[in-house]
Design a protein around this motif. Structure first.
Motif, PDB file in Angstrom:
ATOM      1  N   ILE A  97       0.467  -0.938   0.078  1.00  0.00           N
ATOM      2  CA  ILE A  97      -0.145  -0.314   0.281  1.00  0.00           C
ATOM      3  C   ILE A  97       0.821   1.327  -0.154  1.00  0.00           C
ATOM      4  CG2 ILE A  97      -1.899  -0.855   1.213  1.00  0.00           C
ATOM      5  CD1 ILE A  97      -0.926  -0.077   3.967  1.00  0.00           C
ATOM      6  N   GLN A  98       2.151   1.352  -0.267  1.00  0.00           N
ATOM      7  CA  GLN A  98       2.968   2.098  -0.361  1.00  0.00           C
ATOM      8  C   GLN A  98       2.340   3.284  -2.044  1.00  0.00           C
ATOM      9  OE1 GLN A  98       6.768   1.853   0.014  1.00  0.00           O
ATOM     10  NE2 GLN A  98       6.246  -0.079  -0.311  1.00  0.00           N
ATOM     11  N   ILE A 102       2.279   2.104  -5.425  1.00  0.00           N
ATOM     12  CA  ILE A 102       0.556   2.256  -6.252  1.00  0.00           C
ATOM     13  C   ILE A 102       1.046   2.944  -7.313  1.00  0.00           C
ATOM     14  CG2 ILE A 102      -2.469   2.749  -6.432  1.00  0.00           C
ATOM     15  CD1 ILE A 102      -1.765   0.071  -4.426  1.00  0.00           C
ATOM     16  N   GLU A 103       1.528   3.218  -7.210  1.00  0.00           N
ATOM     17  CA  GLU A 103       1.330   4.574  -8.401  1.00  0.00           C
ATOM     18  C   GLU A 103       2.087   4.398  -9.390  1.00  0.00           C
ATOM     19  OE1 GLU A 103      -0.207   7.317  -8.873  1.00  0.00           O
ATOM     20  OE2 GLU A 103      -1.039   7.256  -7.097  1.00  0.00           O
ATOM     21  N   LEU A 104       2.686   3.225  -8.963  1.00  0.00           N
ATOM     22  CA  LEU A 104       3.978   2.967 -10.314  1.00  0.00           C
ATOM     23  C   LEU A 104       2.785   1.576 -10.894  1.00  0.00           C
ATOM     24  CD1 LEU A 104       7.428   2.591  -8.870  1.00  0.00           C
ATOM     25  CD2 LEU A 104       6.804   3.903 -10.817  1.00  0.00           C
ATOM     26  N   VAL A 105       2.271   0.924 -10.042  1.00  0.00           N
ATOM     27  CA  VAL A 105       1.482  -0.702 -10.815  1.00  0.00           C
ATOM     28  C   VAL A 105       0.449  -0.213 -11.542  1.00  0.00           C
ATOM     29  CG1 VAL A 105      -0.184  -1.602 -10.160  1.00  0.00           C
ATOM     30  CG2 VAL A 105       1.604  -1.948  -8.793  1.00  0.00           C
ATOM     31  N   VAL A 174      -9.148   3.818  -5.523  1.00  0.00           N
ATOM     32  CA  VAL A 174      -9.654   4.817  -5.488  1.00  0.00           C
ATOM     33  C   VAL A 174      -8.634   6.295  -5.400  1.00  0.00           C
ATOM     34  CG1 VAL A 174      -9.653   5.670  -2.689  1.00  0.00           C
ATOM     35  CG2 VAL A 174      -9.953   3.599  -3.531  1.00  0.00           C
ATOM     36  N   ALA A 175      -9.279   6.406  -5.310  1.00  0.00           N
ATOM     37  CA  ALA A 175      -8.346   8.463  -6.205  1.00  0.00           C
ATOM     38  C   ALA A 175      -7.351   8.870  -5.299  1.00  0.00           C
ATOM     39  CB  ALA A 175      -9.321   9.647  -6.419  1.00  0.00           C
ATOM     40  N   PRO A 176      -6.132   9.093  -5.484  1.00  0.00           N
ATOM     41  CA  PRO A 176      -5.078   9.218  -4.506  1.00  0.00           C
ATOM     42  C   PRO A 176      -5.741  10.272  -3.473  1.00  0.00           C
ATOM     43  CG  PRO A 176      -3.831   9.046  -7.158  1.00  0.00           C
ATOM     44  CD  PRO A 176      -5.269   8.620  -7.137  1.00  0.00           C
ATOM     45  N   SER A 177      -4.806   9.997  -2.195  1.00  0.00           N
ATOM     46  CA  SER A 177      -5.507  11.360  -1.478  1.00  0.00           C
ATOM     47  C   SER A 177      -4.384  11.503  -0.598  1.00  0.00           C
ATOM     48  CB  SER A 177      -6.807  10.933  -0.496  1.00  0.00           C
ATOM     49  OG  SER A 177      -7.225  11.237  -0.040  1.00  0.00           O
ATOM     50  N   GLY A 179      -1.575  12.090   2.080  1.00  0.00           N
ATOM     51  CA  GLY A 179      -1.962  12.184   3.911  1.00  0.00           C
ATOM     52  C   GLY A 179      -2.631  11.345   4.527  1.00  0.00           C
ATOM     53  N   ALA A 180      -3.497  10.551   3.172  1.00  0.00           N
ATOM     54  CA  ALA A 180      -4.623   9.466   3.936  1.00  0.00           C
ATOM     55  C   ALA A 180      -4.400   8.449   4.546  1.00  0.00           C
ATOM     56  CB  ALA A 180      -5.894   9.306   2.792  1.00  0.00           C
ATOM     57  N   ALA A 181      -4.717   7.787   5.268  1.00  0.00           N
ATOM     58  CA  ALA A 181      -3.973   6.548   5.764  1.00  0.00           C
ATOM     59  C   ALA A 181      -4.525   5.308   5.809  1.00  0.00           C
ATOM     60  CB  ALA A 181      -4.119   6.795   7.118  1.00  0.00           C
ATOM     61  N   VAL A 182      -4.199   4.126   5.010  1.00  0.00           N
ATOM     62  CA  VAL A 182      -5.077   2.960   5.105  1.00  0.00           C
ATOM     63  C   VAL A 182      -5.148   2.090   6.296  1.00  0.00           C
ATOM     64  CG1 VAL A 182      -5.080   1.156   3.297  1.00  0.00           C
ATOM     65  CG2 VAL A 182      -4.485   3.450   2.038  1.00  0.00           C
ATOM     66  N   GLN A 183      -6.250   1.892   6.072  1.00  0.00           N
ATOM     67  CA  GLN A 183      -6.288   0.574   7.253  1.00  0.00           C
ATOM     68  C   GLN A 183      -5.562  -1.062   7.057  1.00  0.00           C
ATOM     69  OE1 GLN A 183      -7.345   1.762  10.601  1.00  0.00           O
ATOM     70  NE2 GLN A 183      -7.480  -0.444  11.427  1.00  0.00           N
ATOM     71  N   PRO A 184      -5.157  -1.432   7.603  1.00  0.00           N
ATOM     72  CA  PRO A 184      -4.146  -2.288   6.701  1.00  0.00           C
ATOM     73  C   PRO A 184      -5.054  -3.697   7.637  1.00  0.00           C
ATOM     74  CG  PRO A 184      -2.790  -1.700   9.073  1.00  0.00           C
ATOM     75  CD  PRO A 184      -4.108  -0.778   9.071  1.00  0.00           C
TER      76      PRO A 184
END
Length: 207
Positions: A97-98, A102-105, A174-177, A179-184
């Motif tokens: 989830i880095q 994700i952007e490179l994927v 999900v559209a990049p946001s 500073g938004a944390a992703v729940q693991p």
């Protein structure tokens, strides 16, 4: 090649340029210039631009955790196996989830219809390594008699699939946001469900 300073320069430059301009928008000349190396130096390290992209993706995932050649110690107990699976799920889940990964994927997905080999390079360089490492751990557990006579590849899919799905649903789609944390993912529940399946003697088909 990992300690080659020129490789590090090229990798860092590619990371920056691919994120800024996309894969197709970066020429090898621009890549060499950003890295501060000649095109000859670039091609002496990488056969083509696609190989540079694969290398950047690989190094966003900790290769110490995903090295298919790593020696997997045989777990001596279910507790050992649980701890090993928890560590792998935690490490891989966090790295998948880095934001940069994700952007490179997304770049790989965008480029694959036009350049199918880009997707294949990515498949070989990252997902296949994860399957090999997980399979090696499960095979060691199977050989030690800790789990049933399972299909190791199917069990590896059971282990890795939810990690990838979590990334797909919560990050990739999900559209990049900023500073938004992703729940693991809930690693403990995930690992315990897998262990419940692969240690059960009741899931085999009747003859």
């Amino acid at each position: 090649m990992a300690d080659d300073i020129k490789v590090q320069q090229i990798r860092a430059a590619a990371h920056t340029l691919f994120l800024e301009h996309g894969f197709a928008g970066v020429s090898t000349a621009a890549l060499a210039k950003e890295a501060g190396v000649s095109k000859e130096t670039l091609y002496s390290r990488y056969p083509n631009k696609e190989a540079v992209l694969a290398d950047v993706l690989e190094h966003l995932i900790a290769l110490g955790q995903l090295d298919a050649d790593v020696d997997i110690p045989a777990p001596a107990s279910i507790a050992d196996l649980r701890n090993a699976l928890r560590s792998l799920a935690t490490e891989l889940g966090a790295q998948l989830i880095q934001r940069d990964y994700i952007e490179l994927v997304r770049i790989v997905i965008a480029e694959t219809p036009r350049l199918p080999h880009v997707g294949e390079i990515f498949r070989r360089s990252v997902p296949k390594r994860a399957f090999q490492l997980t399979g090696a751990l499960l095979t060691a557990a199977k050989d030690a008699g800790l789990i049933g006579d399972i299909d190791v590849l199917a069990a590896a899919r059971m282990f890795l699939g939810p990690l990838v799905l979590h990334t797909l649903i919560n990050v990739l789609l999900v559209a990049p946001s900023e500073g938004a944390a992703v729940q693991p993912i809930d690693v403990d529940s995930h690992v315990d469900l897998l262990l419940a399946a692969i240690t059960s003697t009741n899931f085999k088909e009747n003859p």
